[in-house]
Design an enzyme around this catalytic site. Structure first.
Site, PDB file in Angstrom:
ATOM      1  N   LYS A  15       0.834  -1.215   0.063  1.00 51.64           N
ATOM      2  CA  LYS A  15      -0.102   0.028  -0.002  1.00 51.64           C
ATOM      3  C   LYS A  15       1.077   1.272  -0.035  1.00 51.64           C
ATOM      4  O   LYS A  15       0.377   2.115  -0.713  1.00 51.64           O
ATOM      5  CB  LYS A  15      -0.909   0.060   1.181  1.00 51.64           C
ATOM      6  CG  LYS A  15      -0.531   0.063   2.551  1.00 51.64           C
ATOM      7  CD  LYS A  15      -1.583   0.042   3.618  1.00 51.64           C
ATOM      8  CE  LYS A  15      -0.853  -0.255   5.051  1.00 51.64           C
ATOM      9  NZ  LYS A  15      -0.056   0.829   5.459  1.00 51.64           N
ATOM     10  N   ARG A  89      -6.836   2.722  12.057  1.00 51.38           N
ATOM     11  CA  ARG A  89      -6.680   1.275  12.090  1.00 51.38           C
ATOM     12  C   ARG A  89      -7.423   0.566  13.430  1.00 51.38           C
ATOM     13  O   ARG A  89      -7.345  -0.795  13.433  1.00 51.38           O
ATOM     14  CB  ARG A  89      -5.232   0.997  12.174  1.00 51.38           C
ATOM     15  CG  ARG A  89      -4.502   1.445  13.464  1.00 51.38           C
ATOM     16  CD  ARG A  89      -2.960   0.810  13.232  1.00 51.38           C
ATOM     17  NE  ARG A  89      -2.052   1.951  12.592  1.00 51.38           N
ATOM     18  CZ  ARG A  89      -1.426   1.450  11.578  1.00 51.38           C
ATOM     19  NH1 ARG A  89      -1.318   0.382  11.161  1.00 51.38           N
ATOM     20  NH2 ARG A  89      -0.802   2.429  10.941  1.00 51.38           N
ATOM     21  N   ARG A 128      12.956 -10.886   0.228  1.00 55.12           N
ATOM     22  CA  ARG A 128      13.173  -9.606  -0.077  1.00 55.12           C
ATOM     23  C   ARG A 128      14.849  -9.573   0.374  1.00 55.12           C
ATOM     24  O   ARG A 128      15.457 -10.006   1.340  1.00 55.12           O
ATOM     25  CB  ARG A 128      12.773  -8.630   1.048  1.00 55.12           C
ATOM     26  CG  ARG A 128      12.619  -7.184   0.663  1.00 55.12           C
ATOM     27  CD  ARG A 128      11.857  -6.458   1.415  1.00 55.12           C
ATOM     28  NE  ARG A 128      12.237  -5.287   2.101  1.00 55.12           N
ATOM     29  CZ  ARG A 128      12.008  -4.139   1.279  1.00 55.12           C
ATOM     30  NH1 ARG A 128      11.131  -4.074   0.379  1.00 55.12           N
ATOM     31  NH2 ARG A 128      12.511  -2.861   1.546  1.00 55.12           N
ATOM     32  N   ARG A 161      17.597  -9.826   6.454  1.00 55.51           N
ATOM     33  CA  ARG A 161      16.886  -9.449   7.603  1.00 55.51           C
ATOM     34  C   ARG A 161      16.453 -10.476   8.517  1.00 55.51           C
ATOM     35  O   ARG A 161      15.557 -11.427   8.254  1.00 55.51           O
ATOM     36  CB  ARG A 161      15.615  -8.430   7.549  1.00 55.51           C
ATOM     37  CG  ARG A 161      16.093  -7.243   6.859  1.00 55.51           C
ATOM     38  CD  ARG A 161      14.873  -6.497   6.567  1.00 55.51           C
ATOM     39  NE  ARG A 161      13.982  -6.137   8.000  1.00 55.51           N
ATOM     40  CZ  ARG A 161      12.747  -5.562   7.708  1.00 55.51           C
ATOM     41  NH1 ARG A 161      12.399  -5.113   6.650  1.00 55.51           N
ATOM     42  NH2 ARG A 161      12.307  -5.410   8.993  1.00 55.51           N
ATOM     43  N   ARG A 172       2.071 -11.330  12.996  1.00 55.73           N
ATOM     44  CA  ARG A 172       1.902  -9.737  12.428  1.00 55.73           C
ATOM     45  C   ARG A 172       0.647  -9.896  11.528  1.00 55.73           C
ATOM     46  O   ARG A 172      -0.174  -9.067  11.901  1.00 55.73           O
ATOM     47  CB  ARG A 172       2.839  -9.392  11.634  1.00 55.73           C
ATOM     48  CG  ARG A 172       3.493  -7.918  12.169  1.00 55.73           C
ATOM     49  CD  ARG A 172       4.849  -7.693  11.842  1.00 55.73           C
ATOM     50  NE  ARG A 172       5.294  -7.973  10.157  1.00 55.73           N
ATOM     51  CZ  ARG A 172       6.598  -8.058   9.835  1.00 55.73           C
ATOM     52  NH1 ARG A 172       7.443  -7.718  10.724  1.00 55.73           N
ATOM     53  NH2 ARG A 172       6.814  -8.465   8.696  1.00 55.73           N
TER      54      ARG A 172
END
Ligand SMILES: [Zn+2]
Length: 213
Positions: A15, A89, A128, A161, A172
């Site tokens: 987003k 949110r 990633r 990461r 999450r």
């Protein structure tokens, strides 16, 4: 007509990327409350000073302060259309938002929900790769490095990461859904769902089409 688009989507739904693309293509400004709070504190504005004690004591900034900050941003920019990146949110925030932004400022609020499954999010986040030297970003699944573990652009070794594990992504995602679904329910007929399983260019096309921007 004045329009406020609230972009909602799990971390990794893209987003933020889409908000940036819309700014570049149509000049629609986007705002995130994290950026707002940081900037108000840095400039030592009255609202910034109100926030400070909460942050320094590790507490959450109250919703009413955040929404007032948000309202001020909307009034200052005086735009016909804005994008809110990830805010409100929670239902509590949405209720204050409805009064200050919809009723008082006259914005029609539309939720743009970036729908994406956990499987795709895991690939996006775990795949990633960021080059520590040149900043190049690649993905093991979507644009894999020519030589495994190496940046295509400068051949440096990629950083991985370690904070993102499958378990953390799952947790999450679950907590994200838990807090977002009530918002989607709250705005019901004002929700546009975007298929965020697609690549960034396809997502962009469908947003522009559905929002007519
Ligand atoms: Zn590189």
């Amino acid at each position: 007509m004045k329009n406020g688009y609230i972009f909602l989507g799990a971390p990794g739904s893209g987003k933020g990327t889409q908000a940036k693309k819309l700014l570049d293509a149509s000049g629609i400004p986007s705002v995130s409350t994290g950026d707002l709070i940081r900037s108000e504190i840095k400039r030592e504005t009255p609202l910034g000073l109100e926030c400070k004690p909460y942050l320094t004591s590790g507490k959450l900034v109250p919703d009413t302060i955040i929404v007032r900050m948000f309202k001020q941003w909307v009034e200052t920019h005086a735009v016909a259309t804005f994008i809110s990146d990830g805010f409100p949110r929670t239902i509590e925030q949405a209720k204050v938002f409805d009064v200050l932004i919809s009723q008082e400022l006259g914005y029609t609020v539309t939720i743009v929900f970036f729908k994406v499954g956990l499987k795709t999010l895991k690939k996006r986040i775990l795949g990633r790769r960021i080059c520590p030297k040149c900043g190049n970003i690649q993905n093991e699944f979507f644009n894999p490095p020519l030589v495994s573990g190496q940046c295509d652009r400068c051949a440096s070794a990629f950083e991985t990461r370690i904070d993102d594990t499958e378990e953390i992504i799952q947790t999450r995602y679950d907590s994200y859904l838990e807090s977002t679904m009530p918002i989607i329910e709250h705005y019901k007929s004002q929700v546009i769902t975007i298929d965020a399983e697609q690549g960034p260019d396809e997502i962009f096309v469908s947003i522009r089409k559905q929002l007519s921007v």
